[in-house]
Design a protein around this motif. Structure first.
Motif, PDB file in Angstrom:
ATOM      1  N   THR A   1      -0.188   2.201   8.826  1.00 31.04           N
ATOM      2  CA  THR A   1      -1.232   1.199   8.612  1.00 31.04           C
ATOM      3  C   THR A   1      -2.240   1.657   7.569  1.00 31.04           C
TER       4      THR A   1
ATOM      5  N   LEU B   1      -0.715   1.748   4.109  1.00 24.54           N
ATOM      6  CA  LEU B   1      -0.582   0.398   3.556  1.00 24.54           C
ATOM      7  C   LEU B   1      -1.915  -0.097   3.001  1.00 24.54           C
ATOM      8  N   ILE B   2      -2.993   0.153   3.760  1.00 29.10           N
ATOM      9  CA  ILE B   2      -4.321  -0.281   3.309  1.00 29.10           C
ATOM     10  C   ILE B   2      -4.656   0.383   1.972  1.00 29.10           C
TER      11      ILE B   2
ATOM     12  N   ARG C   1      -2.020  -1.103  -0.885  1.00 27.06           N
ATOM     13  CA  ARG C   1      -1.957  -2.504  -1.273  1.00 27.06           C
ATOM     14  C   ARG C   1      -3.229  -3.276  -1.021  1.00 27.06           C
ATOM     15  N   MET C   2      -4.064  -2.829  -0.074  1.00 27.12           N
ATOM     16  CA  MET C   2      -5.209  -3.661   0.293  1.00 27.12           C
ATOM     17  C   MET C   2      -6.494  -2.853   0.390  1.00 27.12           C
TER      18      MET C   2
ATOM     19  N   PHE D   1      -9.622  -4.004   2.099  1.00 31.12           N
ATOM     20  CA  PHE D   1      -9.753  -4.067   3.557  1.00 31.12           C
ATOM     21  C   PHE D   1     -10.289  -2.784   4.174  1.00 31.12           C
TER      22      PHE D   1
ATOM     23  N   MET E   1     -11.331  -2.316   8.057  1.00 35.68           N
ATOM     24  CA  MET E   1     -10.528  -1.402   8.878  1.00 35.68           C
ATOM     25  C   MET E   1     -11.439  -0.357   9.534  1.00 35.68           C
TER      26      MET E   1
ATOM     27  N   ILE F   1     -13.328  -1.862  12.396  1.00 37.68           N
ATOM     28  CA  ILE F   1     -12.512  -2.029  13.609  1.00 37.68           C
ATOM     29  C   ILE F   1     -12.347  -0.689  14.317  1.00 37.68           C
ATOM     30  N   CYS F   2     -12.090   0.358  13.516  1.00 31.04           N
ATOM     31  CA  CYS F   2     -11.761   1.644  14.126  1.00 31.04           C
ATOM     32  C   CYS F   2     -12.960   2.353  14.769  1.00 31.04           C
TER      33      CYS F   2
END
Lengths: 283, 258
Positions: free
Chosen positions: B77, B80-81, B84-85, B88, B92, B95-96
Protein backbone atom coordinates in the motif's frame (compact mmCIF):
# COMPACT_ATOMS: atom_id res chain seq x y z
CA UNK A 1 -6.64 5.26 -20.58
CA UNK A 2 -5.50 7.64 -17.89
CA UNK A 3 -8.84 7.18 -16.19
CA UNK A 4 -8.55 3.44 -16.22
CA UNK A 5 -5.11 3.68 -14.66
CA UNK A 6 -6.40 5.89 -11.89
CA UNK A 7 -9.12 3.33 -11.14
CA UNK A 8 -6.49 0.60 -11.06
CA UNK A 9 -4.46 2.64 -8.58
CA UNK A 10 -7.47 3.19 -6.36
CA UNK A 11 -8.27 -0.52 -6.54
CA UNK A 12 -4.76 -1.15 -5.29
CA UNK A 13 -5.56 0.86 -2.18
CA UNK A 14 -8.82 -0.97 -1.53
CA UNK A 15 -7.45 -3.83 0.61
CA UNK A 16 -5.96 -1.32 3.04
CA UNK A 17 -9.04 0.91 3.08
CA UNK A 18 -11.32 -2.08 3.56
CA UNK A 19 -9.16 -3.38 6.40
CA UNK A 20 -9.17 -0.06 8.24
CA UNK A 21 -12.90 0.35 7.68
CA UNK A 22 -13.65 -3.06 9.21
CA UNK A 23 -11.19 -3.19 12.09
CA UNK A 24 -10.96 0.47 13.07
CA UNK A 25 -13.95 2.18 11.45
CA UNK A 26 -16.65 -0.33 12.36
CA UNK A 27 -15.79 -0.57 16.09
CA UNK A 28 -15.60 3.22 16.39
CA UNK A 29 -18.85 3.85 14.51
CA UNK A 30 -20.74 1.15 16.41
CA UNK A 31 -19.53 2.73 19.64
CA UNK A 32 -20.43 6.27 18.61
CA UNK A 33 -23.90 5.22 17.48
CA UNK A 34 -24.46 3.13 20.61
CA UNK A 35 -23.62 6.13 22.77
CA UNK A 36 -26.81 7.79 21.50
CA UNK A 37 -29.09 4.75 21.68
CA UNK A 38 -31.46 3.95 24.52
CA UNK A 39 -34.16 1.34 25.11
CA UNK A 40 -36.58 3.42 23.02
CA UNK A 41 -34.50 4.86 20.23
CA UNK A 42 -32.24 7.88 20.12
CA UNK A 43 -31.37 9.59 23.38
CA UNK A 44 -28.88 11.87 25.13
CA UNK A 45 -29.36 10.02 28.42
CA UNK A 46 -26.12 8.02 28.08
CA UNK A 47 -24.04 11.12 27.50
CA UNK A 48 -25.70 12.79 30.45
CA UNK A 49 -24.94 9.78 32.65
CA UNK A 50 -21.35 9.64 31.37
CA UNK A 51 -20.60 13.18 32.46
CA UNK A 52 -22.40 13.25 35.82
CA UNK A 53 -22.29 11.18 39.00
CA UNK A 54 -19.67 8.43 39.33
CA UNK A 55 -18.72 8.62 35.68
CA UNK A 56 -18.40 12.38 35.74
CA UNK A 57 -16.07 11.96 38.72
CA UNK A 58 -14.03 9.54 36.64
CA UNK A 59 -13.42 12.29 34.09
CA UNK A 60 -12.29 14.58 36.92
CA UNK A 61 -9.92 11.96 38.39
CA UNK A 62 -8.52 11.00 34.98
CA UNK A 63 -7.97 14.65 34.08
CA UNK A 64 -6.28 15.26 37.42
CA UNK A 65 -3.95 12.27 36.99
CA UNK A 66 -3.13 13.16 33.38
CA UNK A 67 -2.53 16.86 34.10
CA UNK A 68 -0.25 16.25 37.08
CA UNK A 69 1.74 13.50 35.40
CA UNK A 70 2.00 15.53 32.17
CA UNK A 71 3.23 18.69 33.91
CA UNK A 72 5.79 16.90 36.12
CA UNK A 73 7.14 14.79 33.26
CA UNK A 74 7.24 17.77 30.90
CA UNK A 75 9.35 19.77 33.38
CA UNK A 76 11.64 16.87 34.34
CA UNK A 77 11.93 15.68 30.74
CA UNK A 78 12.79 19.18 29.55
CA UNK A 79 15.49 19.46 32.21
CA UNK A 80 16.94 16.07 31.24
CA UNK A 81 16.90 17.10 27.58
CA UNK A 82 18.69 20.36 28.47
CA UNK A 83 21.50 18.52 30.24
CA UNK A 84 21.75 16.01 27.39
CA UNK A 85 21.72 18.64 24.66
CA UNK A 86 24.75 20.28 26.30
CA UNK A 87 26.71 17.00 26.11
CA UNK A 88 28.75 16.15 22.98
CA UNK A 89 26.60 14.69 20.24
CA UNK A 90 28.55 11.49 19.70
CA UNK A 91 29.35 11.10 23.40
CA UNK A 92 28.18 8.07 25.39
CA UNK A 93 25.84 10.07 27.66
CA UNK A 94 23.75 11.35 24.79
CA UNK A 95 23.64 7.95 23.05
CA UNK A 96 22.64 6.08 26.21
CA UNK A 97 19.94 8.55 27.23
CA UNK A 98 18.33 8.73 23.80
CA UNK A 99 18.38 4.96 23.30
CA UNK A 100 17.04 4.41 26.83
CA UNK A 101 14.29 6.97 26.25
CA UNK A 102 13.19 5.20 23.09
CA UNK A 103 12.95 1.92 24.94
CA UNK A 104 11.44 3.23 28.20
CA UNK A 105 8.75 5.30 26.48
CA UNK A 106 7.34 1.96 25.28
CA UNK A 107 7.52 0.47 28.76
CA UNK A 108 4.10 0.42 30.33
CA UNK A 109 1.45 -1.94 31.40
CA UNK A 110 1.97 -5.20 33.21
CA UNK A 111 5.78 -5.33 33.61
CA UNK A 112 5.86 -1.73 34.86
CA UNK A 113 3.23 -2.41 37.49
CA UNK A 114 5.07 -5.46 38.81
CA UNK A 115 8.41 -3.67 38.83
CA UNK A 116 7.01 -0.91 41.05
CA UNK A 117 5.36 -3.39 43.38
CA UNK A 118 8.70 -5.22 43.61
CA UNK A 119 10.41 -1.95 44.55
CA UNK A 120 7.95 0.01 46.67
CA UNK A 121 5.24 -2.51 47.51
CA UNK A 122 4.70 -3.66 51.11
CA UNK A 123 7.42 -6.34 50.78
CA UNK A 124 9.33 -4.57 48.02
CA UNK A 125 13.11 -4.23 47.89
CA UNK A 126 13.25 -0.54 48.74
CA UNK A 127 10.61 -0.83 51.45
CA UNK A 128 12.51 -3.68 53.13
CA UNK A 129 15.90 -2.05 52.78
CA UNK A 130 14.67 1.19 54.30
CA UNK A 131 12.91 -0.57 57.15
CA UNK A 132 16.09 -2.47 58.13
CA UNK A 133 17.73 0.95 58.25
CA UNK A 134 15.04 2.30 60.51
CA UNK A 135 12.94 4.14 57.93
CA UNK A 136 9.37 2.95 57.79
CA UNK A 137 7.69 3.69 54.47
CA UNK A 138 4.85 1.19 54.82
CA UNK A 139 2.32 4.02 54.78
CA UNK A 140 3.90 5.20 51.51
CA UNK A 141 3.74 1.63 50.20
CA UNK A 142 -0.01 1.65 50.45
CA UNK A 143 -0.10 4.91 48.50
CA UNK A 144 1.44 3.03 45.58
CA UNK A 145 -2.03 1.72 44.84
CA UNK A 146 -3.81 5.06 44.91
CA UNK A 147 -3.78 8.14 42.73
CA UNK A 148 -0.49 9.64 43.96
CA UNK A 149 1.23 6.28 43.43
CA UNK A 150 -0.15 6.10 39.93
CA UNK A 151 1.30 9.54 39.15
CA UNK A 152 4.76 8.34 40.22
CA UNK A 153 4.40 5.17 38.14
CA UNK A 154 3.17 7.03 35.03
CA UNK A 155 6.26 9.26 35.15
CA UNK A 156 8.23 6.16 34.24
CA UNK A 157 6.98 6.16 30.66
CA UNK A 158 6.01 9.84 30.44
CA UNK A 159 9.46 11.36 31.18
CA UNK A 160 11.23 9.32 28.43
CA UNK A 161 8.48 10.27 25.99
CA UNK A 162 9.04 13.94 26.83
CA UNK A 163 12.79 13.57 26.27
CA UNK A 164 12.17 11.92 22.89
CA UNK A 165 9.77 14.62 21.76
CA UNK A 166 11.56 17.74 23.02
CA UNK A 167 15.20 16.80 22.32
CA UNK A 168 14.98 17.50 18.55
CA UNK A 169 13.60 20.98 19.29
CA UNK A 170 16.44 21.73 21.75
CA UNK A 171 18.99 20.43 19.26
CA UNK A 172 17.41 22.66 16.64
CA UNK A 173 18.21 25.84 18.59
CA UNK A 174 21.29 26.92 16.70
CA UNK A 175 24.34 28.17 18.63
CA UNK A 176 24.55 31.03 16.12
CA UNK A 177 21.32 32.43 17.54
CA UNK A 178 22.82 32.67 21.03
CA UNK A 179 25.94 34.27 19.54
CA UNK A 180 23.88 36.70 17.49
CA UNK A 181 21.89 37.71 20.56
CA UNK A 182 25.11 38.03 22.59
CA UNK A 183 26.80 40.22 20.03
CA UNK A 184 23.76 42.47 20.00
CA UNK A 185 24.32 42.90 23.73
CA UNK A 186 21.61 40.68 25.20
CA UNK A 187 21.92 38.83 28.47
CA UNK A 188 21.32 35.08 28.81
CA UNK A 189 17.94 35.82 30.34
CA UNK A 190 16.98 38.12 27.46
CA UNK A 191 17.96 35.47 24.95
CA UNK A 192 15.66 32.92 26.57
CA UNK A 193 12.83 35.42 27.04
CA UNK A 194 12.91 36.81 23.50
CA UNK A 195 14.38 34.06 21.30
CA UNK A 196 14.72 30.61 22.87
CA UNK A 197 11.54 30.70 24.95
CA UNK A 198 9.17 31.73 22.16
CA UNK A 199 10.74 29.15 19.83
CA UNK A 200 10.44 26.36 22.40
CA UNK A 201 6.93 27.26 23.51
CA UNK A 202 5.00 25.51 20.69
CA UNK A 203 6.90 22.22 20.95
CA UNK A 204 6.68 22.34 24.76
CA UNK A 205 2.93 23.00 24.74
CA UNK A 206 2.47 20.30 22.10
CA UNK A 207 4.44 17.81 24.16
CA UNK A 208 2.27 18.63 27.19
CA UNK A 209 -0.82 17.77 25.15
CA UNK A 210 0.78 14.54 23.92
CA UNK A 211 1.68 13.53 27.48
CA UNK A 212 -1.83 14.38 28.66
CA UNK A 213 -3.39 12.21 25.95
CA UNK A 214 -0.92 9.41 26.57
CA UNK A 215 -1.78 9.27 30.24
CA UNK A 216 -5.52 9.75 29.75
CA UNK A 217 -5.65 6.79 27.35
CA UNK A 218 -3.59 4.41 29.53
CA UNK A 219 -5.44 1.43 30.90
CA UNK A 220 -3.05 -1.49 31.33
CA UNK A 221 -0.75 0.00 34.00
CA UNK A 222 -3.59 1.21 36.18
CA UNK A 223 -5.54 -2.01 35.76
CA UNK A 224 -2.57 -4.22 36.62
CA UNK A 225 -1.44 -2.07 39.54
CA UNK A 226 -4.70 -1.16 41.26
CA UNK A 227 -7.00 -3.94 39.99
CA UNK A 228 -9.56 -1.29 39.19
CA UNK A 229 -9.83 0.47 42.54
CA UNK A 230 -9.15 3.95 41.18
CA UNK A 231 -12.10 5.28 39.19
CA UNK A 232 -10.36 6.45 36.01
CA UNK A 233 -12.26 6.77 32.74
CA UNK A 234 -10.47 3.82 31.07
CA UNK A 235 -10.97 1.70 34.20
CA UNK A 236 -14.68 2.53 34.28
CA UNK A 237 -15.03 1.60 30.61
CA UNK A 238 -13.33 -1.71 31.40
CA UNK A 239 -15.68 -2.29 34.36
CA UNK A 240 -18.76 -1.65 32.24
CA UNK A 241 -17.43 -3.99 29.55
CA UNK A 242 -16.72 -6.78 32.00
CA UNK A 243 -20.23 -6.45 33.35
CA UNK A 244 -19.08 -5.35 36.81
CA UNK A 245 -21.84 -2.75 37.04
CA UNK A 246 -25.63 -2.71 37.08
CA UNK A 247 -27.26 -4.06 33.92
CA UNK A 248 -28.29 -1.67 31.16
CA UNK A 249 -25.12 0.43 31.47
CA UNK A 250 -23.52 -0.84 28.25
CA UNK A 251 -24.45 2.28 26.33
CA UNK A 252 -23.19 4.54 29.12
CA UNK A 253 -19.86 2.73 28.66
CA UNK A 254 -19.98 3.63 24.96
CA UNK A 255 -20.74 7.26 25.82
CA UNK A 256 -17.73 7.25 28.18
CA UNK A 257 -15.63 5.90 25.34
CA UNK A 258 -16.88 8.59 22.99
CA UNK A 259 -15.98 11.27 25.55
CA UNK A 260 -12.51 9.78 25.94
CA UNK A 261 -11.99 9.71 22.15
CA UNK A 262 -13.01 13.38 21.83
CA UNK A 263 -10.65 14.49 24.62
CA UNK A 264 -7.70 12.41 23.44
CA UNK A 265 -8.27 13.36 19.79
CA UNK A 266 -8.37 17.07 20.66
CA UNK A 267 -5.11 16.79 22.61
CA UNK A 268 -3.43 14.80 19.83
CA UNK A 269 -4.68 17.27 17.24
CA UNK A 270 -3.14 20.12 19.22
CA UNK A 271 0.11 18.19 19.45
CA UNK A 272 0.14 17.61 15.68
CA UNK A 273 -0.49 21.31 15.04
CA UNK A 274 2.33 22.38 17.37
CA UNK A 275 4.66 19.88 15.71
CA UNK A 276 3.96 21.26 12.25
CA UNK A 277 4.69 24.75 13.57
CA UNK A 278 7.99 23.52 15.00
CA UNK A 279 9.21 21.64 11.91
CA UNK A 280 9.13 24.97 10.06
CA UNK A 281 12.26 26.21 11.83
CA UNK A 282 13.73 22.87 12.80
CA UNK A 283 16.74 21.55 10.81
CA UNK B 1 30.22 26.65 34.37
CA UNK B 2 31.56 23.73 36.40
CA UNK B 3 28.92 24.31 39.06
CA UNK B 4 26.27 23.95 36.38
CA UNK B 5 27.90 20.72 35.20
CA UNK B 6 27.93 19.27 38.71
CA UNK B 7 24.31 20.25 39.20
CA UNK B 8 23.36 18.64 35.89
CA UNK B 9 25.25 15.46 36.78
CA UNK B 10 23.56 15.15 40.18
CA UNK B 11 20.17 15.75 38.59
CA UNK B 12 20.75 13.08 35.93
CA UNK B 13 21.95 10.62 38.57
CA UNK B 14 18.76 11.13 40.61
CA UNK B 15 16.57 10.65 37.54
CA UNK B 16 18.63 7.59 36.60
CA UNK B 17 18.09 6.16 40.08
CA UNK B 18 14.34 6.52 39.66
CA UNK B 19 14.55 4.56 36.42
CA UNK B 20 16.93 1.86 37.67
CA UNK B 21 15.39 1.10 41.08
CA UNK B 22 12.17 -0.58 39.88
CA UNK B 23 14.13 -2.73 37.41
CA UNK B 24 16.69 -3.78 39.99
CA UNK B 25 13.89 -4.48 42.45
CA UNK B 26 11.98 -6.59 39.94
CA UNK B 27 15.05 -8.72 39.29
CA UNK B 28 15.73 -9.05 43.02
CA UNK B 29 12.10 -9.96 43.67
CA UNK B 30 12.12 -12.70 41.03
CA UNK B 31 15.27 -14.20 42.61
CA UNK B 32 13.88 -14.37 46.15
CA UNK B 33 13.82 -17.74 47.86
CA UNK B 34 12.59 -18.85 51.29
CA UNK B 35 13.97 -16.95 54.22
CA UNK B 36 16.30 -14.20 53.17
CA UNK B 37 18.09 -16.16 50.48
CA UNK B 38 18.20 -15.71 46.75
CA UNK B 39 18.21 -18.34 44.00
CA UNK B 40 17.10 -19.09 40.48
CA UNK B 41 14.28 -21.25 41.83
CA UNK B 42 11.42 -19.08 40.49
CA UNK B 43 12.94 -18.84 37.04
CA UNK B 44 13.50 -22.61 36.96
CA UNK B 45 9.88 -23.36 37.82
CA UNK B 46 8.51 -20.64 35.55
CA UNK B 47 8.18 -22.96 32.56
CA UNK B 48 6.42 -25.59 34.69
CA UNK B 49 3.79 -23.15 35.88
CA UNK B 50 0.30 -24.09 34.84
CA UNK B 51 -0.53 -22.38 31.55
CA UNK B 52 2.75 -20.51 31.16
CA UNK B 53 4.04 -22.33 28.08
CA UNK B 54 0.64 -22.32 26.35
CA UNK B 55 0.25 -18.58 26.83
CA UNK B 56 3.84 -17.87 25.89
CA UNK B 57 3.26 -19.74 22.61
CA UNK B 58 0.01 -17.86 22.00
CA UNK B 59 1.81 -14.54 22.49
CA UNK B 60 4.67 -15.56 20.19
CA UNK B 61 2.21 -16.65 17.49
CA UNK B 62 0.35 -13.37 17.92
CA UNK B 63 3.59 -11.45 17.44
CA UNK B 64 4.46 -13.41 14.28
CA UNK B 65 0.96 -13.05 12.85
CA UNK B 66 0.88 -9.33 13.56
CA UNK B 67 4.24 -8.76 11.87
CA UNK B 68 3.30 -10.85 8.81
CA UNK B 69 -0.10 -9.25 8.32
CA UNK B 70 1.23 -5.72 8.91
CA UNK B 71 3.93 -6.15 6.27
CA UNK B 72 1.57 -7.88 3.84
CA UNK B 73 -0.91 -5.02 3.94
CA UNK B 74 1.30 -2.01 4.45
CA UNK B 75 4.36 -2.55 2.25
CA UNK B 76 2.40 -2.79 -1.04
CA UNK B 77 0.00 0.00 0.00
CA UNK B 78 2.62 2.55 1.00
CA UNK B 79 4.75 1.64 -2.05
CA UNK B 80 1.75 2.19 -4.33
CA UNK B 81 1.10 5.58 -2.73
CA UNK B 82 4.71 6.64 -3.31
CA UNK B 83 4.79 5.34 -6.88
CA UNK B 84 1.46 6.44 -8.27
CA UNK B 85 -0.45 8.62 -5.84
CA UNK B 86 1.90 10.91 -3.92
CA UNK B 87 -1.01 13.36 -3.59
CA UNK B 88 -2.58 10.86 -1.15
CA UNK B 89 0.33 10.89 1.28
CA UNK B 90 -1.29 13.38 3.65
CA UNK B 91 -4.60 11.49 3.64
CA UNK B 92 -2.83 8.21 4.23
CA UNK B 93 -0.89 9.67 7.14
CA UNK B 94 -4.09 11.07 8.63
CA UNK B 95 -5.74 7.62 8.46
CA UNK B 96 -2.73 5.89 9.97
CA UNK B 97 -2.46 8.14 13.02
CA UNK B 98 -6.15 7.64 13.89
CA UNK B 99 -5.39 4.79 16.34
CA UNK B 100 -3.44 7.30 18.46
CA UNK B 101 -6.65 9.24 19.03
CA UNK B 102 -8.61 6.18 20.11
CA UNK B 103 -7.63 4.78 23.52
CA UNK B 104 -7.03 1.02 23.42
CA UNK B 105 -9.72 0.43 26.04
CA UNK B 106 -12.26 2.23 23.86
CA UNK B 107 -11.20 0.24 20.80
CA UNK B 108 -11.61 -2.93 22.87
CA UNK B 109 -15.14 -1.90 23.76
CA UNK B 110 -15.94 -1.13 20.11
CA UNK B 111 -14.50 -4.45 18.92
CA UNK B 112 -16.48 -6.28 21.58
CA UNK B 113 -19.73 -4.74 20.36
CA UNK B 114 -19.04 -4.70 16.62
CA UNK B 115 -17.98 -8.34 16.33
CA UNK B 116 -20.47 -9.83 18.77
CA UNK B 117 -22.24 -11.69 15.98
CA UNK B 118 -19.06 -12.68 14.15
CA UNK B 119 -18.18 -16.35 13.64
CA UNK B 120 -16.39 -17.90 16.63
CA UNK B 121 -13.08 -18.42 14.79
CA UNK B 122 -12.88 -14.64 14.63
CA UNK B 123 -14.05 -13.28 17.95
CA UNK B 124 -13.59 -16.38 20.09
CA UNK B 125 -9.88 -16.81 19.36
CA UNK B 126 -6.78 -14.57 19.46
CA UNK B 127 -7.24 -14.08 15.69
CA UNK B 128 -9.20 -10.92 16.47
CA UNK B 129 -6.30 -9.67 18.62
CA UNK B 130 -3.88 -10.16 15.75
CA UNK B 131 -6.18 -8.25 13.39
CA UNK B 132 -6.50 -5.37 15.87
CA UNK B 133 -2.78 -5.27 16.70
CA UNK B 134 -2.20 -4.52 13.02
CA UNK B 135 -4.46 -1.48 13.50
CA UNK B 136 -2.60 -0.43 16.67
CA UNK B 137 0.68 -0.70 14.72
CA UNK B 138 -0.47 1.59 11.89
CA UNK B 139 1.02 4.87 13.23
CA UNK B 140 4.63 3.70 13.51
CA UNK B 141 4.32 1.33 10.53
CA UNK B 142 3.30 4.13 8.20
CA UNK B 143 5.90 6.52 9.55
CA UNK B 144 8.76 4.02 9.14
CA UNK B 145 7.75 2.82 5.65
CA UNK B 146 7.07 6.37 4.45
CA UNK B 147 10.49 7.51 5.65
CA UNK B 148 12.14 4.46 4.10
CA UNK B 149 10.46 5.00 0.73
CA UNK B 150 11.24 8.74 0.77
CA UNK B 151 14.94 7.93 1.15
CA UNK B 152 15.18 5.81 -2.02
CA UNK B 153 14.47 6.75 -5.67
CA UNK B 154 11.56 4.34 -5.74
CA UNK B 155 10.03 5.54 -9.03
CA UNK B 156 13.32 5.16 -10.93
CA UNK B 157 14.02 1.78 -9.35
CA UNK B 158 10.64 0.36 -10.25
CA UNK B 159 10.77 1.81 -13.77
CA UNK B 160 14.19 0.26 -14.29
CA UNK B 161 12.93 -3.10 -13.14
CA UNK B 162 9.86 -2.82 -15.39
CA UNK B 163 12.01 -1.83 -18.38
CA UNK B 164 14.11 -4.91 -17.85
CA UNK B 165 10.97 -7.01 -18.14
CA UNK B 166 10.12 -7.59 -14.50
CA UNK B 167 6.47 -7.74 -13.46
CA UNK B 168 4.95 -5.78 -10.58
CA UNK B 169 5.57 -8.64 -8.16
CA UNK B 170 9.24 -8.79 -9.13
CA UNK B 171 9.58 -5.04 -8.76
CA UNK B 172 8.02 -5.14 -5.32
CA UNK B 173 9.74 -8.22 -3.92
CA UNK B 174 13.16 -7.99 -5.55
CA UNK B 175 13.65 -4.25 -5.87
CA UNK B 176 11.55 -2.34 -3.34
CA UNK B 177 11.66 -4.77 -0.41
CA UNK B 178 15.48 -5.22 -0.34
CA UNK B 179 15.90 -1.43 -0.43
CA UNK B 180 13.50 -1.05 2.48
CA UNK B 181 15.06 -3.62 4.78
CA UNK B 182 15.87 -1.22 7.62
CA UNK B 183 12.34 0.17 7.63
CA UNK B 184 10.86 -3.32 7.40
CA UNK B 185 13.05 -4.52 10.25
CA UNK B 186 12.00 -1.56 12.42
CA UNK B 187 8.32 -2.14 11.70
CA UNK B 188 8.65 -5.86 12.46
CA UNK B 189 10.38 -5.25 15.78
CA UNK B 190 7.95 -2.58 16.95
CA UNK B 191 4.93 -4.64 15.94
CA UNK B 192 6.33 -7.77 17.62
CA UNK B 193 7.06 -5.84 20.84
CA UNK B 194 3.55 -4.40 20.81
CA UNK B 195 1.92 -7.80 20.30
CA UNK B 196 4.06 -9.44 23.02
CA UNK B 197 3.23 -6.92 25.73
CA UNK B 198 -0.30 -5.78 24.88
CA UNK B 199 -2.67 -6.23 27.83
CA UNK B 200 -5.71 -3.97 27.37
CA UNK B 201 -7.45 -5.61 24.40
CA UNK B 202 -6.37 -9.11 25.33
CA UNK B 203 -7.71 -8.90 28.86
CA UNK B 204 -10.97 -7.10 28.02
CA UNK B 205 -11.75 -9.44 25.14
CA UNK B 206 -11.09 -12.34 27.54
CA UNK B 207 -8.20 -13.86 25.58
CA UNK B 208 -5.39 -15.82 27.18
CA UNK B 209 -2.01 -14.27 26.38
CA UNK B 210 1.20 -14.02 28.38
CA UNK B 211 0.50 -10.57 29.90
CA UNK B 212 -3.04 -11.63 30.89
CA UNK B 213 -1.70 -14.83 32.43
CA UNK B 214 0.96 -12.82 34.27
CA UNK B 215 -1.57 -10.54 35.95
CA UNK B 216 -3.74 -13.43 37.07
CA UNK B 217 -0.66 -15.32 38.31
CA UNK B 218 0.28 -12.22 40.28
CA UNK B 219 -2.78 -12.63 42.45
CA UNK B 220 -1.41 -15.85 43.95
CA UNK B 221 2.34 -15.68 43.40
CA UNK B 222 4.04 -12.32 43.09
CA UNK B 223 7.50 -13.72 42.40
CA UNK B 224 6.34 -15.85 39.46
CA UNK B 225 4.42 -12.93 37.99
CA UNK B 226 7.41 -10.65 38.38
CA UNK B 227 9.66 -13.17 36.67
CA UNK B 228 7.18 -13.58 33.81
CA UNK B 229 6.86 -9.83 33.35
CA UNK B 230 10.65 -9.48 33.37
CA UNK B 231 10.74 -12.11 30.62
CA UNK B 232 8.28 -10.09 28.49
CA UNK B 233 10.34 -7.01 29.18
CA UNK B 234 13.71 -8.58 28.37
CA UNK B 235 12.47 -10.04 25.08
CA UNK B 236 10.94 -6.78 23.88
CA UNK B 237 13.92 -4.68 25.06
CA UNK B 238 16.40 -6.93 23.29
CA UNK B 239 14.30 -6.53 20.13
CA UNK B 240 14.18 -2.74 20.51
CA UNK B 241 17.89 -2.50 21.27
CA UNK B 242 18.73 -4.55 18.19
CA UNK B 243 16.62 -2.14 16.19
CA UNK B 244 18.23 0.99 17.56
CA UNK B 245 21.77 -0.38 17.13
CA UNK B 246 21.11 -1.61 13.59
CA UNK B 247 19.43 1.55 12.38
CA UNK B 248 22.12 3.74 13.93
CA UNK B 249 24.90 1.71 12.30
CA UNK B 250 23.21 1.88 8.92
CA UNK B 251 22.63 5.61 9.08
CA UNK B 252 26.26 6.19 10.07
CA UNK B 253 27.87 4.21 7.27
CA UNK B 254 27.77 6.46 4.22
CA UNK B 255 25.78 4.91 1.42
CA UNK B 256 27.94 3.77 -1.43
CA UNK B 257 26.93 5.32 -4.69
CA UNK B 258 26.42 3.14 -7.74
Amino acid sequence: MADRRRWADLAGLSPFLLYVAIFLGAPTVVLAVGAFRGPDGWTLENLHAAFTGVYGDAFVVSTELSLISAVISAVVGLAVAFVIAAAPEEGPLRQVVSTASGVLANFGGVPLAFAFIAAFGPVGMVTRWLSTNGVDISSFSLHLFDLSGLVVVYLYFQIPLMVLVILPALEGLRPQWVEAARSLGSSRWQYWRLVGGPLLFPPFAGALLLLFANSFASYATAAALTSGSIPLVPIQIGQVMSGNVAAGQENVGKALGLGAIVLVALAMGGYGWAQRKTTRWLR
Amino acid sequence: MTRRKVFGGVFLALVGLYFLLPLAAAIEFSLRDVGDTHSLEVWKTLFQQDGFVTNLLTSLKLALGTVALTLLIMVPTVTLIHLRMPQFRRTMEAICVLPLAIPAVVLANGVFVAFQGAPPWLNGTPVILCLEYVVLSLPFTYRALDAGLSAIPVVALVEASRTLGGGWATALLRVVVPNLRTAILNVSILAAALALGEFTLASLLLMDTLPVWTVSAGQSNGAVATAASMLILIVSWVLLLVMSVLSRRRSRTPRRSR
